[in-house]
Design an enzyme around this catalytic site. Structure first.
Site, PDB file in Angstrom:
ATOM      1  N   ILE A 194      39.462 -17.080   6.437  1.00 46.03           N
ATOM      2  CA  ILE A 194      40.777 -17.714   6.529  1.00 46.03           C
ATOM      3  C   ILE A 194      41.361 -17.949   5.146  1.00 46.03           C
ATOM      4  O   ILE A 194      42.336 -18.673   4.995  1.00 46.03           O
ATOM      5  CB  ILE A 194      40.664 -19.063   7.283  1.00 46.03           C
ATOM      6  N   ASP A 195      40.744 -17.324   4.117  1.00 48.15           N
ATOM      7  CA  ASP A 195      41.095 -17.688   2.740  1.00 48.15           C
ATOM      8  C   ASP A 195      42.111 -16.758   2.070  1.00 48.15           C
ATOM      9  O   ASP A 195      42.440 -16.948   0.901  1.00 48.15           O
ATOM     10  CB  ASP A 195      39.815 -17.756   1.884  1.00 48.15           C
ATOM     11  N   ALA A 252      32.225 -14.857   5.956  1.00 50.67           N
ATOM     12  CA  ALA A 252      32.211 -15.847   4.878  1.00 50.67           C
ATOM     13  C   ALA A 252      31.367 -15.433   3.668  1.00 50.67           C
ATOM     14  O   ALA A 252      31.647 -15.846   2.542  1.00 50.67           O
ATOM     15  CB  ALA A 252      31.710 -17.185   5.413  1.00 50.67           C
ATOM     16  N   GLN A 295      36.904 -12.451   9.498  1.00 51.46           N
ATOM     17  CA  GLN A 295      36.752 -13.770  10.105  1.00 51.46           C
ATOM     18  C   GLN A 295      37.213 -14.836   9.117  1.00 51.46           C
ATOM     19  O   GLN A 295      37.256 -16.012   9.456  1.00 51.46           O
ATOM     20  CB  GLN A 295      35.278 -14.034  10.432  1.00 51.46           C
ATOM     21  N   PHE A 341      29.806 -21.369   5.120  1.00 53.55           N
ATOM     22  CA  PHE A 341      29.775 -22.416   6.136  1.00 53.55           C
ATOM     23  C   PHE A 341      28.352 -22.705   6.597  1.00 53.55           C
ATOM     24  O   PHE A 341      27.911 -23.828   6.650  1.00 53.55           O
ATOM     25  CB  PHE A 341      30.627 -22.010   7.348  1.00 53.55           C
ATOM     26  N   HIS A 372      40.631 -15.181  12.863  1.00 50.41           N
ATOM     27  CA  HIS A 372      40.714 -16.637  13.013  1.00 50.41           C
ATOM     28  C   HIS A 372      41.953 -17.192  12.341  1.00 50.41           C
ATOM     29  O   HIS A 372      41.992 -18.363  11.979  1.00 50.41           O
ATOM     30  CB  HIS A 372      39.441 -17.296  12.466  1.00 50.41           C
ATOM     31  N   ASN A 413      24.547  -7.947   4.024  1.00 48.88           N
ATOM     32  CA  ASN A 413      24.538  -9.386   4.293  1.00 48.88           C
ATOM     33  C   ASN A 413      23.191  -9.974   3.907  1.00 48.88           C
ATOM     34  O   ASN A 413      22.156  -9.371   4.133  1.00 48.88           O
ATOM     35  CB  ASN A 413      24.761  -9.645   5.791  1.00 48.88           C
ATOM     36  N   CYS A 443      56.485 -32.577   8.390  1.00 55.45           N
ATOM     37  CA  CYS A 443      57.713 -31.792   8.515  1.00 55.45           C
ATOM     38  C   CYS A 443      58.894 -32.600   7.993  1.00 55.45           C
ATOM     39  O   CYS A 443      59.159 -33.703   8.487  1.00 55.45           O
ATOM     40  CB  CYS A 443      57.909 -31.441   9.987  1.00 55.45           C
TER      41      CYS A 443
HETATM   42 ZN    ZN Z   1      59.143 -30.629  12.647  1.00 58.27          ZN
END
Ligand code: ZN
Length: 241
Positions: free
Chosen positions: A99-100, A20, A97, A31, A115, A213, A147
C-alpha cells in the site's frame, strides 16, 4: 541466476506479484516478519474498519511510519528493476499487496494494488476525494485529517479488515495471472487471502512460478526456482537488464 535471466528473456507473458518483503529493503518494516510491525502494534486494530470509525487517530498515528513517508523512503533495486523490465516491454504488470505506492514512485505504470493504497483518500461523510499530498501535512503533524467541506473523517483508499478489495482489482489480477507463462513472486509469504491465491492461477494454466522471499510459504513445493535474498537477486538482474 543464469537460469532466471533466461526465463525472463524467453517469457511470453511475464508478470510479478509483490508483498511487504520488497518494501523492507526500502526501510519500511515488514508486518509479519521477526521484526514485524505486528509485534509492536495491534495491526488488527490499525486496519480495522470498525475501529477506524471509532478512533481514526490510531490508524493515522501508526501509519505514519508505514504509509506517509514518501519524503524519507525511496524505491529500492527491486522496484526500479521491475520498472525497467516494464519499460523494456518484458514485464506486463505488477500485482502488489503493498500500500506504499513505491512501485509507481519507481516508474512502474501498470500496477494493480490489491489492497488499495494511500494515493487517494476520501471523506467518509460527503465522499469528496483528497490526494496523498493534501492529507500529508496534517498526518505528519499528528492531526487526523478532516474534510474542509463538511468536517467528516478522511479515510485512505487502503482496504481495511471488514472491507472488500477495490472493485475489479482481484479480477484483473487473476486475468493477468491466467495469461502468465512466468510469474515472479517477490517478498510475499502468501498468507493474506484472497490476494495470495493469485499466483496459483498462473500455475493452474500451465505457467511457472519463481519465488524470491525470505522464509517459508505454504506453497514452496510449487516454485520452479526459489531464492531467499531479494537484494542480491535484483542487483544481479539490474546489472543484466
Ligand atoms: Zn466531507
Amino acid at each position: 541466476m543464469t537460469e532466471l535471466i533466461k526465463m525472463i528473456e524467453n517469457a511470453r507473458y511475464l508478470t510479478c506479484f509483490t508483498g511487504a518483503g520488497i518494501s523492507t529493503l526500502s526501510g519500511i518494516r515488514d508486518f509479519r516478519g521477526a521484526d514485524g510491525l505486528y509485534n509492536d502494534y495491534d495491526a488488527d486494530k490499525i486496519f480495522d474498519l470498525a475501529y477506524f470509525h471509532k478512533d481514526p487517530s490510531y490508524y493515522y498515528r501508526h501509519a505514519r511510519e508505514i504509509v506517509y513517508t514518501t519524503d524519507a523512503i525511496v524505491p529500492n533495486v527491486v522496484h526500479t528493476t521491475l520498472a525497467t523490465l516494464e519499460k523494456r516491454g518484458l514485464l506486463k504488470v505488477v500485482i502488489t499487496q503493498n500500500i506504499d505506492i513505491l512501485h509507481q514512485a519507481a516508474g512502474s505504470k501498470n500496477v494493480i494494488e490489491l489492497h488499495g493504497s494511500a494515493a487517494k483518500h476520501s471523506c467518509l461523510t460527503c465522499h469528496k476525494s483528497y490526494s496523498y499530498a493534501q492529507v500529508l501535512e496534517d498526518i505528519q503533524a499528528d492531526i487526523v485529517p478532516k474534510c474542509p467541506d463538511c468536517g467528516g473523517i478522511i479515510k485512505p483508499h487502503i482496504t481495511f479488515f471488514g472491507e472488500s478489495l477495490p472493485a475489479g482489482a482481484l479480477e484483473r489480477a487473476i486475468q493477468h495471472a491466467q495469461k502468465s507463462d512466468l510469474m515472479l513472486v517477490l517478498g510475499s509469504s502468501l498468507v493474506v487471502q484472497p490476494a495470495a491465491s493469485v499466483p496459483l492461477y498462473c500455475l493452474k494454466n500451465g505457467g511457472r512460478l519463481v519465488m524470491v522471499n525470505q522464509g517459508k510459504t505454504p506453497f514452496d513445493s510449487l516454485f520452479c526456482l526459489h531464492f531467499n535474498d531479494l537484494q542480491s537477486v535484483f542487483e544481479a538482474l539490474a546489472l543484466h537488464f
